[in-house]
Motif scaffolding. Structure first.
Motif, mmCIF file in Angstrom:
data_model
loop_
_atom_site.group_PDB
_atom_site.id
_atom_site.type_symbol
_atom_site.label_atom_id
_atom_site.label_comp_id
_atom_site.label_asym_id
_atom_site.label_seq_id
_atom_site.Cartn_x
_atom_site.Cartn_y
_atom_site.Cartn_z
ATOM 1 N N UNK A 193 0.756 -1.143 -0.061
ATOM 2 C CA UNK A 193 -0.043 0.016 -0.031
ATOM 3 C C UNK A 193 0.952 1.237 0.032
ATOM 4 N N UNK A 194 0.512 2.504 -0.713
ATOM 5 C CA UNK A 194 1.292 3.710 -0.631
ATOM 6 C C UNK A 194 0.472 4.692 -0.601
ATOM 7 N N UNK A 195 -0.818 4.644 0.037
ATOM 8 C CA UNK A 195 -1.633 5.867 -0.011
ATOM 9 C C UNK A 195 -0.923 6.847 1.145
ATOM 10 N N UNK A 196 -1.443 8.047 1.288
ATOM 11 C CA UNK A 196 -1.044 9.093 2.179
ATOM 12 C C UNK A 196 -0.921 8.598 3.641
ATOM 13 N N UNK A 197 -1.784 7.744 4.107
ATOM 14 C CA UNK A 197 -1.692 7.325 5.307
ATOM 15 C C UNK A 197 -0.690 6.520 5.693
ATOM 16 N N UNK A 198 0.003 5.916 4.647
ATOM 17 C CA UNK A 198 0.847 4.994 4.788
ATOM 18 C C UNK A 198 2.290 5.618 4.779
ATOM 19 N N UNK A 199 2.416 6.791 3.863
ATOM 20 C CA UNK A 199 3.368 7.607 3.966
ATOM 21 C C UNK A 199 3.727 8.372 5.309
ATOM 22 N N UNK A 200 2.553 8.929 5.600
ATOM 23 C CA UNK A 200 2.683 9.869 6.940
ATOM 24 C C UNK A 200 3.248 8.709 8.217
ATOM 25 N N UNK A 201 2.589 7.406 8.025
ATOM 26 C CA UNK A 201 2.916 6.737 9.239
ATOM 27 C C UNK A 201 4.368 6.350 9.197
ATOM 28 N N UNK A 202 5.101 6.318 7.921
ATOM 29 C CA UNK A 202 6.333 5.897 7.946
ATOM 30 C C UNK A 202 7.252 7.209 8.268
ATOM 31 N N UNK A 203 6.622 8.352 7.952
ATOM 32 C CA UNK A 203 7.509 9.707 8.391
ATOM 33 C C UNK A 203 7.443 9.556 9.979
ATOM 34 N N UNK A 204 6.367 9.217 10.600
ATOM 35 C CA UNK A 204 6.237 9.262 12.136
ATOM 36 C C UNK A 204 7.104 8.109 12.678
ATOM 37 N N UNK A 205 7.154 7.082 11.905
ATOM 38 C CA UNK A 205 8.126 6.118 12.614
ATOM 39 C C UNK A 205 9.587 6.482 12.440
ATOM 40 N N UNK A 206 9.887 7.446 11.384
ATOM 41 C CA UNK A 206 11.381 7.743 11.248
ATOM 42 C C UNK A 206 11.563 8.826 12.532
#
Lengths: 470, 490
Positions: A193-206
């Motif tokens: 999956x690559x929707x906005x919620x996915x990318x936002x979560x990855x940024x938060x994880x970083x």
């Protein structure tokens, strides 16, 4: 063995007799009232008889396998740090790691492409999924398997340079292994999956999760993963598809140092809620623990032990100690199991992920007897979980000295897959797995069991026989 | 109306002997024209066109069970399939209970480890026998290898491994053994006693033990070593180990070595070792011009303190020699070569598939010459059960020979004991009666003991009742058959 009497006392009293082959001879033994046991023998996979004979006669094999499995089972994996992927595995902008054997964009399946698109969006290499796909199709990214960089990744296993990674050290051998942090279930990058919620979560994880985990592990001065895995096995996990107990034990360990780490209280609450709400959080620590255990067993000439089992969504691959970095691959099968919501097997992608490193190290499907609850997931009966583990003793070299199964009287889990045993018995490793959607961007559609292709084990046997010489 | 049934069952393995018997059961159903139940090896797939099936339509490999049945009616086909299921089910036990039980081991090594067995009996197809046997040795068990077609190099590796571990390899191609009272493979039921036998010849050992048993002399052990053990290449590895073990065995007071003549350097080694042992050794080396099995048995009986008498026979009185040719149809290899050696000496050239000076190659026909054939050899048993297990191969051949005008005498062996057909006489009697009705003399060499499950004396009476003379001594049977063939040298 009795050295006093010739032939171990064969002539002294009637022996139990094992029979392999013609049933007629069992009947003649039965007619004489002799205790006898039949081997449930069958011919090895097509065309491998001569290769197996050659490997069996290779004087290196027995000792090499003893050494390989001893290294695998004497590992002492410890979680020691969280570092960025660029520090951990040396990748830079435009370079990505992926699960399984080597792969190109052209051959990549839907979820693998989806994960790569998401990773490019996350790294800021593209503004839209279409643009990302264009760049990838034009050869604008460089792909490499996690396994070739001392790392492992669940499902698509895509690792981008700025992602945080768990660092695991094998104290017994001094080697390290890395894995990304678990994103939770549902629409997540590892399922494509690559929707906005996915990318936002990855940024938060970083930005939040990674630093918090780093602070916790440094305060703990490392975490003994072997001890935690051992406990979780006794609490009903098999550490691949079920990490419920292990993740709870993990939370219990990390919360006190997190509280002491003087994080922003709102962020602290987010972090604790995130890891506490994800019963697969620990999977991404079991995997590098298993990888760190398996790597020292690589490159032992003559050894027939599997050191990596991995899938990239297109190919199923294994690596074997005695054949170095060579991958033996065959088309990956579509897993069978239970599907989420309205999804069906039609929506499922072929098998994907490095998480089969757990089976490689004597966990996952091999430890299924420890996790009877998991049979609900595969729609079976409890007896099947026991039968799965018991059958795996027939294709492995040892019983794990630490990882134990209470219901089997604390017998060690079967560990150290021997490719010759796989081919001789016709038993392929039991693999528990998640199921990714076929279309890029779908995410997880189910979980269940997958049947590894026998062809990869036969191919490894042939290569080992060539190496064994005449 | 012909109906066809073609079916592939994936991953359903059965051994070839079982399947050949299943094929026969299905083929015997009324109205069935052809039946093939076999693993889908290339060899077996090649049979399909001859049975009227399109082999190209089958996608299957050697781990898949192939079922092809052609029948004269739907009814017959249904009955055939029913017979098939019954035959297949009876050959398999129910699978282990997944809750309580361990799955059955799939390798010989695992089975030995799980049971603590000290002996493994390996009868897989030859190309797999090395791996299974090595497994057994490494797990600490002795091995009897019934399988044939095991490469010489593999035999040497196994015997080296056994020597290093103080274990015994019996075979390859070892058909019989008796170990601590347990008969293995094809073995006769004989009394316990002082004689230990080291045998490189399977039916030879069966004949010897039966003759000793009839003379009241019992057996401690029969250790088979395989037909190549005394060759220069193998160097008598198992024979040496077996001799030493029997010497140490308190139950063995007399040792017999039974073999074709060894390679000279191996003979020297064995003779030297025999001289060193505390236990007396009788060497029974079967030279074509030397002692036959009956004579060796006589020497052993005397050495064991008994009195050698002529072995029992059920004669047919007043038979005159008949013009024509001798046709010997054997199931036992050593019995066939013994008969061949005697026939060559008395009758001149004899056609045979066995190699012996004076024998001419068998080219398939029996026309106008003496023939002695070993039907247990590979060329006859490929894809068919051994004639000791299933008489159909020999019955076909018997009918052919009986139909020939130049057949004067038929010489047959009948081998009893564990593993052999439960009633060989029952199948042979009609064939013998048909031959006798055509004026052909029939002589049977009956290799069996009084204790054998087939009831040897009843078998002998049935065969004699059909008009055959019957001898417990194979050599005596051969001599009588030769005598009854007119034109034999006086």
């Amino acid at each position: 063995m009795n050295h006093e009497e010739p032939f171990s006392g064969l002539l002294t009293e009637p022996s139990t007799v094992v029979t392999a082959g013609v049933e007629l001879f069992e009947r003649t033994l039965a007619a004489q009232g002799v205790d006898h046991h039949r081997v449930d023998w069958r011919p090895p996979d097509d065309g491998t008889a001569a290769a197996i004979a050659r490997i069996s006669a290779d004087p290196r094999t027995v000792a090499a396998n003893e050494e390989a499995v001893s290294r695998l089972t004497s590992a002492e994996p410890r979680w020691t740090d969280v570092v960025t992927a660029s520090e951990a595995v040396g990748i830079e902008r435009g370079q990505f790691l992926h699960a399984g054997p080597p792969l190109t964009w052209e051959r990549a399946s839907g979820p693998m492409r989806g994960a790569l698109i998401g990773a490019m969006l996350y790294e800021g290499m593209a503004g839209t999924p279409e643009e990302a796909a264009d760049i990838a199709a034009r050869g604008g990214i460089e792909l490499s398997p996690c396994h070739e960089h001392g790392a492992v990744g669940p499902m698509a296993g895509v690792v981008a340079p700025s992602m945080p990674m768990f660092r695991v050290e094998n104290a017994a051998f001094g080697n390290t292994a890395y894995c990304s942090l678990n994103e939770g279930l549902g629409k997540v990058l590892r399922y494509g999956a690559f929707g906005p919620e996915v990318i936002e979560r990855l940024q938060w994880m970083r930005d939040v999760l990674g630093p918090a985990m780093r602070a916790a592990v440094r305060a703990l001065d490392g975490m003994d993963l072997r001890a935690l895995i051992t406990q979780a096995l006794q609490m009903g996990d098999e550490l691949h598809n079920r990490n419920r107990a292990a993740s709870a034990l993990f939370v219990r360990e990390v919360v006190p140092p997190l509280l002491e780490a003087e994080l922003d209280p709102r962020q602290l609450a987010e972090v604790v809620r995130f890891i506490n709400g994800n019963e697969h959080f620990f999977l991404n620590l079991v995997m590098p623990a298993a990888k760190a255990a398996a790597d020292p067993a690589r490159d032992l000439p003559g050894s027939t032990m599997v050191v990596a089992v991995a899938r990239n969504g297109t190919d199923f691959g294994i690596q074997v100690s005695g054949t170095g970095d060579r991958w033996f691959t065959a088309p990956a099968e579509v897993p069978d199991g239970l599907f989420l919501g309205g999804y069906t097997v039609e929506d499922a992608n072929p098998d994907i992920g490095d998480s089969t490193i757990t089976e490689t190290a004597g966990l996952g499907g091999f430890a299924m007897a420890a996790a009877p609850a998991i049979v609900r997931f595969i729609g079976g009966e409890v007896g099947q979980a026991l039968a799965a583990t018991r059958s795996m003793y027939q294709i492995t070299l040892a019983e794990h000295p630490v990882y134990q199964v209470p219901i089997l009287e604390f017998r060690g889990t079967p560990v150290g897959i021997d490719v010759t045993k796989v081919v001789r018995t016709g038993l392929v490793p039991v693999v528990n797995t998640g199921i990714a959607g076929r279309e890029a961007g779908t995410g997880q559609v189910g979980a269940g069991l997958v049947t590894p292709p026998m062809a990869v084990f036969s191919a490894a046997v042939r290569a080992l026989a060539d190496d064994a010489g005449a | 109306m012909t109906v066809r049934h073609l079916d592939v069952r994936r991953g359903s393995y059965h051994d070839s002997v079982t399947l050949m018997q299943v094929s026969r059961t299905v083929g015997d159903v009324d109205g069935v024209e052809a039946a093939l139940v076999a693993m889908a090896t290339e060899l077996n797939l090649d049979f399909l066109p001859a049975l009227g099936f399109d082999a190209g339509a089958v996608e299957a490999g050697p781990n898949d069970l192939l079922i092809a049945v052609r029948a004269g009616s739907d009814d017959a086909l249904a009955q055939a399939l029913q017979a098939l299921e019954a035959a297949l089910t009876s050959s398999r036990r129910p699978s282990a209970d997944t809750w309580g039980g361990e799955p059955p081991p799939r390798t010989t090594g695992d089975a030995v480890t799980a049971t603590g067995a000290r002996l493994a009996l390996v009868s897989t197809p030859g190309e797999h026998a090395f791996v299974e046997s090595l497994d057994a040795l490494r797990a600490g068990a002795n091995v009897m290898i019934f399988s044939d077609n095991v490469p010489l190099e593999a035999e040497r590796r196994l015997k080296d491994e056994a020597a290093a571990r103080g274990l015994l390899v019996m075979g390859p191609d070892c058909g019989t053994a008796i170990v601590a009272g347990v008969g293995l493979g094809f073995a006769n039921v004989v009394r316990n006693g002082p004689v230990g036998i080291v045998a490189a010849s399977g039916t030879g050992a069966q004949q010897l033990t039966c003759l000793l048993d009839d003379a009241g002399i019992g057996i401690s052990h029969v250790l088979g070593v395989g037909g190549r053990d005394l060759s220069a290449a193998v160097g008598g590895a198992s024979t040496v180990a077996a001799l030493r073990a029997l010497d140490a065995d308190p139950a063995t007071e007399l040792i017999v070595v039974l073999s074709k003549p060894p390679a000279p350097e191996v003979a020297t080694r064995i003779e030297a070792l025999a001289g060193e042992l505390a236990t007396p050794v009788v060497l029974g080396l079967l030279r074509p011009d030397g002692d036959d099995l009956t004579a060796v048995a006589g020497r052993v009986i005397e050495a064991a303190g008994g009195t050698a008498e002529p072995p029992a026979a059920w004669p047919v009185p007043d038979r005159a020699p008949r013009a024509g040719h001798l046709r010997g149809l054997f199931a036992g290899g050593t019995l066939a070569s013994e008969a061949l050696a005697l026939a060559v000496r008395e009758l001149g050239p004899v056609a045979s598939n066995l190699h012996l000076e004076g024998a001419t190659p068998l080219d398939g026909t029996s026309a106008a010459r003496h023939v002695i054939v070993d039907l247990g050899e590979d060329e006859f048993t490929r894809g068919r059960p051994h004639p000791m297990i299933d008489p159909s191969l020999r019955l076909e051949r018997l009918a052919d020979e009986t139909a020939r005008d130049d057949t004067a005498v038929l010489l047959l062996d009948v081998v009893l004991g564990h593993g052999a057909h439960p009633d060989p006489a029952g199948d042979l009697v009609p064939a013998i009666e048909a031959a006798v009705a055509r004026g052909i003399h029939v002589v049977v060499s009956l290799c069996g003991s009084a204790g054998d499950p087939q009831d040897r004396d009843r078998q002998a009476s049935s065969l004699a009742g059909a008009g055959a003379s019957v001898h417990l001594s194979n050599a005596e049977a051969a001599r009588e058959a030769i005598r009854l063939t007119r034109g034999a040298r006086p």
